[in-house]
Write a protein that holds these residues in place. Structure first.
Motif, mmCIF file in Angstrom:
data_model
loop_
_atom_site.group_PDB
_atom_site.id
_atom_site.type_symbol
_atom_site.label_atom_id
_atom_site.label_comp_id
_atom_site.label_asym_id
_atom_site.label_seq_id
_atom_site.Cartn_x
_atom_site.Cartn_y
_atom_site.Cartn_z
ATOM 1 N N LYS A 16 0.840 -1.193 0.000
ATOM 2 C CA LYS A 16 0.000 0.000 0.000
ATOM 3 C C LYS A 16 0.880 1.249 0.000
ATOM 4 O O LYS A 16 1.997 1.245 0.509
ATOM 5 N N ALA A 20 -2.431 1.699 6.049
ATOM 6 C CA ALA A 20 -3.477 0.790 5.578
ATOM 7 C C ALA A 20 -3.853 -0.245 6.637
ATOM 8 O O ALA A 20 -3.471 -1.415 6.539
ATOM 9 N N SER A 82 3.124 -0.145 5.429
ATOM 10 C CA SER A 82 2.235 0.902 4.910
ATOM 11 C C SER A 82 2.501 2.261 5.565
ATOM 12 O O SER A 82 2.018 3.283 5.083
#
Length: 155
Positions: A16, A20, A82
């Motif tokens: 990502k 996330a 992320s």
């Protein structure tokens, strides 16, 4: 072999672009009657300073006592990665990680430590923890917090 409800294992890895929490996945703890530690170390954690946009580097230590659910390790890795383009202070990162894992698993006890590399000549080692309210783990969390001494624990 696949485990019901887990989508990251064995599939193509998708990273990502920003924070996330939706990538986190859990599975059933097969040893719910036992108290035992699960420890994760992520020595390649990065996030961005929300003011300067400069990268911050850390080792994140996650220790928890599972109950019914456990976090799946590849999903945890994707989740931690992320943060790479996410702007958050060091203290925010460890608290966000802990709160997301509590929401996912409802562990008996959890603690998250960030060992951030120095920037401007200062290292920051934020520590946060949680023990399930109304249980012995609540008092355990309080005691571990009051006795926490990062200068002796992390070098």
């Amino acid at each position: 072999m696949t485990i019901e409800g887990l989508s990251h294992l064995g599939g193509k890895t998708e990273y990502k672009d920003d924070y996330a929490p939706e990538v986190l996945e859990a599975f059933e703890n097969k040893h719910q009657g036992n108290d035992y530690w699960v420890t994760f170390n992520c020595p390649e954690f990065t996030s961005l300073c929300p003011i300067t946009g400069q990268p911050d580097f850390a080792t994140i230590h996650i220790n928890y006592l599972p109950d019914v659910k456990m976090v799946e390790s590849k999903a945890l890795k994707l989740y931690l990665f992320s943060f790479r383009n996410h702007g958050a202070f060091h203290e925010d990162c460890v608290n966000i990680i802990m709160k997301d894992l509590i929401k996912l698993m409802n562990p008996r006890y959890i603690e998250v430590v960030g060992i951030f590399t120095p920037r401007g000549g200062i290292s920051i080692y934020p520590f946060c923890n949680y023990g399930r309210k109304g249980t012995e783990y609540e008092s355990m969390a309080k005691e571990r917090l009051l006795r926490h001494t990062p200068q002796h624990t992390y070098k």
